[in-house]
Scaffold this active site. Structure first.
Site, PDB file in Angstrom:
ATOM      1  N   ILE A  39       0.819  -1.216   0.000  1.00 27.78           N
ATOM      2  CA  ILE A  39       0.000   0.000   0.000  1.00 27.78           C
ATOM      3  C   ILE A  39       0.849   1.261   0.000  1.00 27.78           C
ATOM      4  O   ILE A  39       0.323   2.358   0.184  1.00 27.78           O
ATOM      5  CB  ILE A  39      -0.981   0.013   1.188  1.00 27.78           C
ATOM      6  N   GLY A  40       2.168   1.108  -0.201  1.00 30.12           N
ATOM      7  CA  GLY A  40       3.000   2.297  -0.387  1.00 30.12           C
ATOM      8  C   GLY A  40       3.864   2.702   0.786  1.00 30.12           C
ATOM      9  O   GLY A  40       4.388   3.817   0.802  1.00 30.12           O
ATOM     10  N   GLY A  41       4.054   1.820   1.766  1.00 28.46           N
ATOM     11  CA  GLY A  41       4.879   2.173   2.920  1.00 28.46           C
ATOM     12  C   GLY A  41       6.300   2.542   2.536  1.00 28.46           C
ATOM     13  O   GLY A  41       6.882   3.491   3.075  1.00 28.46           O
ATOM     14  N   ILE A 141       6.081 -11.646 -10.388  1.00 24.06           N
ATOM     15  CA  ILE A 141       7.304 -11.023 -10.904  1.00 24.06           C
ATOM     16  C   ILE A 141       8.352 -12.058 -11.279  1.00 24.06           C
ATOM     17  O   ILE A 141       9.398 -11.694 -11.815  1.00 24.06           O
ATOM     18  CB  ILE A 141       7.893 -10.027  -9.881  1.00 24.06           C
ATOM     19  N   GLN A 142       8.083 -13.336 -11.039  1.00 23.54           N
ATOM     20  CA  GLN A 142       9.033 -14.373 -11.449  1.00 23.54           C
ATOM     21  C   GLN A 142       9.228 -14.424 -12.964  1.00 23.54           C
ATOM     22  O   GLN A 142      10.222 -14.952 -13.444  1.00 23.54           O
ATOM     23  CB  GLN A 142       8.557 -15.756 -10.960  1.00 23.54           C
ATOM     24  N   SER A 160      10.324  -5.723  -0.106  1.00 28.25           N
ATOM     25  CA  SER A 160       9.722  -6.225   1.128  1.00 28.25           C
ATOM     26  C   SER A 160       9.016  -7.537   0.805  1.00 28.25           C
ATOM     27  O   SER A 160       7.789  -7.594   0.726  1.00 28.25           O
ATOM     28  CB  SER A 160       8.736  -5.196   1.696  1.00 28.25           C
ATOM     29  N   CYS A 163       6.701 -12.431   4.105  1.00 35.83           N
ATOM     30  CA  CYS A 163       7.353 -12.828   5.360  1.00 35.83           C
ATOM     31  C   CYS A 163       6.886 -14.186   5.869  1.00 35.83           C
ATOM     32  O   CYS A 163       7.507 -14.768   6.768  1.00 35.83           O
ATOM     33  CB  CYS A 163       7.108 -11.766   6.434  1.00 35.83           C
ATOM     34  N   SER A 476       2.112  -4.148   6.122  1.00 34.36           N
ATOM     35  CA  SER A 476       2.889  -2.968   5.740  1.00 34.36           C
ATOM     36  C   SER A 476       4.091  -2.791   6.659  1.00 34.36           C
ATOM     37  O   SER A 476       4.503  -3.715   7.365  1.00 34.36           O
ATOM     38  CB  SER A 476       1.995  -1.728   5.748  1.00 34.36           C
TER      39      SER A 476
END
Length: 506
Positions: A39-41, A141-142, A160, A163, A476
């Site tokens: 979301i743009g962090g 994006i692979q 990022s 996780c 985020s």
């Protein structure tokens, strides 16, 4: 961010100015790729850090997150082509492939990739299909190759990655987790690039630093000439009453170097190398380490400074008053609401000024006003069931520490983030015979965004649901932590030979 001048004007200036004066006008405008943009962090952190650069592209697979990103920045993260090909000369219903680009081993997948390459040529390599060969959709994006990444000529990559493969509460499958594959693919692309990035910034959960993926990352970076500094930091160390320790890797490719090279190849638990302060003392464990917890808490602002509203009178009074940005909203016994403007004093936190993203009161569809705070209240039945487990998550407006908000916050009350007591104070917790009397509620999405240090200008588009907002915020990052790290990463060592950057003119 850098702005461009008319090239003709620049040429005229160069004829009349000395070479040194012209060189001073050439803006060192870093070209930046933002992977897993959410979301743009990360982008808000760049803005807060004052980095002279521009995000040439952002990538994310989450469609809702991309909606939020586009809503705030006016740019939608890149939509990687996922094999949904159609050929204009042949009827769609007779010749159309629908499959995934994550695997390209079979003849159908090979043909799809060939057609995508053809489309890139026909569409002038604009990364957007205009010839009708393919239909763009959200993808992974692979699919990006070293050649694709080279075309961006990016100086810095900000990442990022997911996780979940490394969380303590997850399955801890590490690099064997499918969600780790895209990051591993990015790393493996780097040695094969003609122009690999000069700088890399990676954020993840604590535990990533002991993973196989981390080991692989360090091997790749060392093999192509990067030096690294690693940190495990929490917003508590930056004055924000929010416990969210995270791992960060800062990497620079030689001949670039860090201002403090003595920290190279180390994992530090303190921001002192780039933010020397008596409040930023080192720890050798998490931010919950007993030796430093009290000092961190004492240096943090109270939670009340991050609340969207706060109650000025008790729940049993004839009316209830909230503070919302620069307005005081009073709810009378007969259900009417009065809004009075108040002046914004110098003590009002910047991130609370002019907030209008989430309305306090909503229409319930029946023509009557409904107090939207009701949806944030913790049901008595949940308190009775989980009371003992919830106890450690309860905070008060004057508290100086709250727990990390996860993506499951609001869906569950146990172990997903702090709950706010709206009645009494910290001492009341010891005196209250029942948790129900504390008037527990969830933090609102705006308040969670405040604790992530997102600016007041950040908004969610209206079509995002409450649960989606919490989930996106839970995934985020803390702008208060990332911004100074980026400032340090992009700062120039006095011994570094700075490369020629893009010719944007300031």
């Amino acid at each position: 961010m850098c702005s461009r001048k008319n090239p003709a004007v620049v040429d005229m200036e160069m004829e009349t100015e000395t070479e040194m004066e012209v060189e001073e006008k050439i803006c060192r405008c870093w070209r930046i790729l933002e992977f897993y943009s959410g979301i743009g962090g990360m982008r808000y952190s760049l803005l807060r850090a004052g980095i002279r650069g521009r995000v040439v592209e952002a990538f994310d697979i989450n469609n809702i997150a991309n909606d939020v990103y586009e809503h705030n920045f006016g740019h939608r993260p890149f939509q990687v082509p996922r094999l949904s090909f159609s050929f204009p000369s042949i009827p769609r219903n007779s010749y159309c492939y629908q499959t995934s680009t994550s695997a390209t081993s079979g003849p159908v997948e090979w043909m799809m990739m060939a057609c995508w390459r053809l489309c890139m040529v026909l569409c002038s390599d604009s990364w957007s299909c205009t010839c009708g060969v393919i239909a763009l959709s959200q993808g992974n994006i692979q699919i990006l190759t070293p050649l694709d990444l080279d075309k961006y000529e990016a100086h810095a990559w900000l990442l990022s990655p997911p996780c979940q493969p490394y969380t303590r509460q997850g399955l801890q499958k590490d690099s064997a987790d499918a969600r780790a594959l895209s990051f591993i693919k990015i790393l493996e692309n780097m040695p094969h690039m003609m122009q690999p990035p000069l700088m890399l910034f990676v954020e993840n959960v604590v535990g990533f630093e002991t993973s196989n993926t981390h080991k692989h990352m360090m091997e790749v970076l060392a093999g192509i000439g990067f030096v690294t500094q690693e940190y495990i930091l929490s917003p508590l160390q930056f004055g924000v009453p929010y416990s969210r320790p995270r791992y960060f890797c800062l990497a620079k490719r030689k001949p670039l170097s860090f201002r403090n090279p003595s920290c190279n190849n180390l994992i530090l638990w303190t921001p002192s190398p780039f933010m020397p302060s008596k409040n930023n003392q080192s720890t050798d464990g998490s931010d919950g380490n007993d030796g430093n917890q009290g000092e961190f808490n004492s240096s943090c602002e109270p939670i009340i400074n991050f609340l969207e509203t706060h109650f000025l009178t008790g729940n049993q009074q004839e009316y209830t008053t909230f503070r919302f940005g620069t307005e005081v909203v009073s709810s009378t016994a007969d259900g009417k609401y009065m809004i009075d403007k108040i002046s914004t004093s110098t003590s009002t936190p910047k991130h609370l000024a002019d907030i209008d993203n989430d309305k306090i009161f909503e229409d319930d569809g029946g023509g009557t006003n409904k107090n939207a705070w009701d949806m944030y209240s913790v049901a008595p039945s949940l308190i009775e069931r989980w009371g003992n487990a919830m106890d450690k998550d309860i905070v008060f407006p004057e508290s100086r520490r709250c727990c990390c908000f996860t993506k499951s916050y609001y869906r569950y009350v146990k172990g997903t983030g702090s709950l706010l007591a709206t009645s009494g104070d910290i001492n009341s917790r010891l005196e209250a015979p029942s948790l129900i009397e504390l008037g527990l509620r969830f933090f609102t999405p705006r308040e969670v965004a405040n604790l992530h240090s997102f600016p007041a200008e950040f908004h969610f588009p209206s079509h995002t649901s409450l649960r989606q907002r919490y989930a996106l915020l839970g995934n985020s990052m803390s702008v208060a932590v990332v911004a100074p790290l980026l400032q340090y990463l992009f700062s120039e060592s006095t011994t570094s030979k700075i490369p020629t950057l893009s010719k944007d003119i300031c």
